[in-house]
Design an enzyme around this catalytic site. Sequence first.
Site, mmCIF file in Angstrom:
data_model
loop_
_atom_site.group_PDB
_atom_site.id
_atom_site.type_symbol
_atom_site.label_atom_id
_atom_site.label_comp_id
_atom_site.label_asym_id
_atom_site.label_seq_id
_atom_site.Cartn_x
_atom_site.Cartn_y
_atom_site.Cartn_z
ATOM 1 N N GLY A 31 30.651 -6.207 13.430
ATOM 2 C CA GLY A 31 30.899 -7.051 12.254
ATOM 3 C C GLY A 31 29.847 -6.841 11.179
ATOM 4 N N GLY A 34 30.206 -7.564 7.221
ATOM 5 C CA GLY A 34 30.472 -8.925 6.761
ATOM 6 C C GLY A 34 29.310 -9.554 6.011
ATOM 7 N N GLN A 35 29.464 -10.837 5.687
ATOM 8 C CA GLN A 35 28.472 -11.565 4.886
ATOM 9 C C GLN A 35 27.078 -11.496 5.523
ATOM 10 O OE1 GLN A 35 28.890 -15.824 4.786
ATOM 11 N NE2 GLN A 35 27.191 -16.032 3.366
ATOM 12 N N LEU A 36 26.987 -11.838 6.784
ATOM 13 C CA LEU A 36 25.680 -11.822 7.459
ATOM 14 C C LEU A 36 25.288 -10.430 7.911
ATOM 15 C CD1 LEU A 36 26.238 -14.999 7.817
ATOM 16 C CD2 LEU A 36 24.953 -14.717 9.893
ATOM 17 N N ASP A 57 31.964 -1.810 12.287
ATOM 18 C CA ASP A 57 32.936 -2.804 11.795
ATOM 19 C C ASP A 57 34.296 -2.116 11.750
ATOM 20 O OD1 ASP A 57 34.362 -4.769 9.989
ATOM 21 O OD2 ASP A 57 32.362 -5.619 9.818
ATOM 22 N N ARG A 59 35.825 -1.731 9.058
ATOM 23 C CA ARG A 59 35.817 -0.990 7.783
ATOM 24 C C ARG A 59 34.368 -0.771 7.366
ATOM 25 N NH1 ARG A 59 34.331 -5.302 4.282
ATOM 26 N NH2 ARG A 59 34.476 -7.203 5.484
ATOM 27 N N TYR A 162 38.541 -21.882 15.791
ATOM 28 C CA TYR A 162 37.251 -21.190 15.638
ATOM 29 C C TYR A 162 36.182 -21.894 16.478
ATOM 30 C CZ TYR A 162 32.968 -19.792 13.110
ATOM 31 O OH TYR A 162 31.716 -19.346 12.760
ATOM 32 N N LYS A 166 34.036 -20.692 19.788
ATOM 33 C CA LYS A 166 32.564 -20.668 19.836
ATOM 34 C C LYS A 166 32.052 -21.458 21.045
ATOM 35 C CE LYS A 166 31.547 -18.151 16.163
ATOM 36 N NZ LYS A 166 31.050 -16.775 16.340
HETATM 37 P P1 NAD Z 1 32.411 -12.276 7.886
HETATM 38 O O1 NAD Z 1 33.841 -12.681 8.008
HETATM 39 O O2 NAD Z 1 31.822 -12.087 6.550
HETATM 40 O O3 NAD Z 1 32.163 -10.941 8.727
HETATM 41 C C1 NAD Z 1 32.763 -10.728 9.976
HETATM 42 C C2 NAD Z 1 33.016 -9.240 10.099
HETATM 43 O O4 NAD Z 1 33.661 -9.018 11.360
HETATM 44 C C3 NAD Z 1 33.944 -8.682 9.003
HETATM 45 O O5 NAD Z 1 33.294 -7.642 8.311
HETATM 46 C C4 NAD Z 1 35.164 -8.176 9.774
HETATM 47 O O6 NAD Z 1 35.698 -6.966 9.261
HETATM 48 C C5 NAD Z 1 34.566 -7.966 11.165
HETATM 49 N N1 NAD Z 1 35.587 -8.007 12.222
HETATM 50 C C6 NAD Z 1 36.619 -8.867 12.375
HETATM 51 N N2 NAD Z 1 37.335 -8.527 13.459
HETATM 52 C C7 NAD Z 1 36.729 -7.448 13.996
HETATM 53 C C8 NAD Z 1 36.994 -6.626 15.118
HETATM 54 N N3 NAD Z 1 38.049 -6.847 15.924
HETATM 55 N N4 NAD Z 1 36.176 -5.598 15.384
HETATM 56 C C9 NAD Z 1 35.103 -5.340 14.590
HETATM 57 N N5 NAD Z 1 34.807 -6.067 13.498
HETATM 58 C C10 NAD Z 1 35.620 -7.103 13.212
HETATM 59 O O7 NAD Z 1 31.550 -13.337 8.737
HETATM 60 P P2 NAD Z 1 30.016 -13.676 8.599
HETATM 61 O O8 NAD Z 1 29.899 -14.831 7.688
HETATM 62 O O9 NAD Z 1 29.224 -12.460 8.346
HETATM 63 O O10 NAD Z 1 29.732 -14.234 10.065
HETATM 64 C C11 NAD Z 1 29.121 -13.437 11.073
HETATM 65 C C12 NAD Z 1 29.052 -14.252 12.350
HETATM 66 O O11 NAD Z 1 28.309 -15.448 12.117
HETATM 67 C C13 NAD Z 1 30.423 -14.693 12.888
HETATM 68 O O12 NAD Z 1 30.412 -14.611 14.294
HETATM 69 C C14 NAD Z 1 30.521 -16.118 12.452
HETATM 70 O O13 NAD Z 1 31.332 -16.871 13.318
HETATM 71 C C15 NAD Z 1 29.076 -16.583 12.495
HETATM 72 N N6 NAD Z 1 28.823 -17.711 11.581
HETATM 73 C C16 NAD Z 1 28.840 -17.520 10.234
HETATM 74 C C17 NAD Z 1 28.619 -18.601 9.390
HETATM 75 C C18 NAD Z 1 28.618 -18.449 7.885
HETATM 76 O O14 NAD Z 1 28.400 -19.424 7.166
HETATM 77 N N7 NAD Z 1 28.851 -17.263 7.354
HETATM 78 C C19 NAD Z 1 28.369 -19.867 9.935
HETATM 79 C C20 NAD Z 1 28.397 -20.032 11.308
HETATM 80 C C21 NAD Z 1 28.588 -18.934 12.132
#
Ligand code: NAD
Length: 341
Positions: A31, A34-36, A57, A59, A162, A166
């Site tokens: 992942g 993604g954002q984090l 990821d 993509r 979700y 978790k």
């Molecule tokens: P995001 O949606 O921005 O990124 C998630 C990434 O996972 C995406 O780039 C997506 O393409 C990838 N993904 C989805 N399905 C996939 C798969 N089958 N195989 C490979 N990659 C896949 O999410 P984020 O905000 O970066 O969150 C990262 C983690 O932190 C997650 O587990 C999320 O639950 C947790 N989290 C985030 C927040 C927040 O505020 N952003 C808060 C609590 C927990």
Amino acid sequence: MSYFLMPLLLLDKLKNSKINFIKMTKILITGASGQLGSVLTKKLQDKYGVDNVIASDLRINPSFNGCFEVLDATDFDALSEIVLKFEITQIYHLAAILSANGEKIPLNTWDINMKSLFNVLEVSRLTNIDKVFFPSSIAVYGNDAPKTETPQDYVVAPSTVYGISKVAGENWAHYYYERYGLDIRSIRYPGVIGHQSLPGGGTTDYAIDIFHKAVKNEVFECFLEATATLPMIYMDDTIRATIELMEAPKENITVRTSYNLSGMSFSPEQLTQSIQKIYPDFKIVYKPDFRQKIAESWPSSIDDSSARSDWNWKPQFDIDAMASVMIEELKLKYITELKIS
Ligand code: NAD
């Protein structure tokens, strides 16, 4: 193919790899686009060297620099091949479907979030991975939990798929630690706010979108009510907390489900007031949608005393400090984009 049908050949390869691994830190991030993930990848590259961090990821992010593998984390064979190929010693498993998007496709969300976690747990067990990070969320708490200073050990009874995934993930993490000694560590992140990347479909996304509108001098339409107070955290604090937890001595880690983590707590109207200290004419209108109901089921603040006492967690950003950096950084980003186009 799933791990249930794993061919003997691969099993042998995985077992032998326990002996062959040279114990140099090699990190796999799922992942990572993604954002984090995009911010964490850069931080880990700075710390461990670009060649020692493998981002993956579904993509690739077009602006990504470093080692990248296209990986669907629900594909056990593909994940195993990457772990073996790069002799991975740590996995940060960020891939998931988030809260708001999850409510649109509940069964797929369960399937993706759980299958990808099981794959990471199994490959980590079989190849003797040193450490795993699995992010949980404040979404593990449901309507019945105390809204303020929600205690670490309060019953987790989530109201979203979700949150359910978790809670299950936390319990599986605990199981793998107890049963196999897998050193898996976890944080219940609050809503994460950062300028580097766009959010991926969570209920706290408004607190990022609002800054983009403020900097572009546009009115912001908020999908939560004015008073919907939620726990939030600035990106720099989030990444620092993650790395500090992963680097803490093993004997200090007393929570093997997931640590509560607190940064700050605010409502859309409080965030608006903070932005108006910099942009006095900034305007917000409220049009709550289905995400308001999700927000109502979550805590408004979190008790993170276990994280503070076990690994010295302390946030550095409050609402005004965060708002000021967000605005400065986004102003720079939009000015640079204008110059390029
Ligand atoms: P995001 O949606 O921005 O990124 C998630 C990434 O996972 C995406 O780039 C997506 O393409 C990838 N993904 C989805 N399905 C996939 C798969 N089958 N195989 C490979 N990659 C896949 O999410 P984020 O905000 O970066 O969150 C990262 C983690 O932190 C997650 O587990 C999320 O639950 C947790 N989290 C985030 C927040 C927040 O505020 N952003 C808060 C609590 C927990």
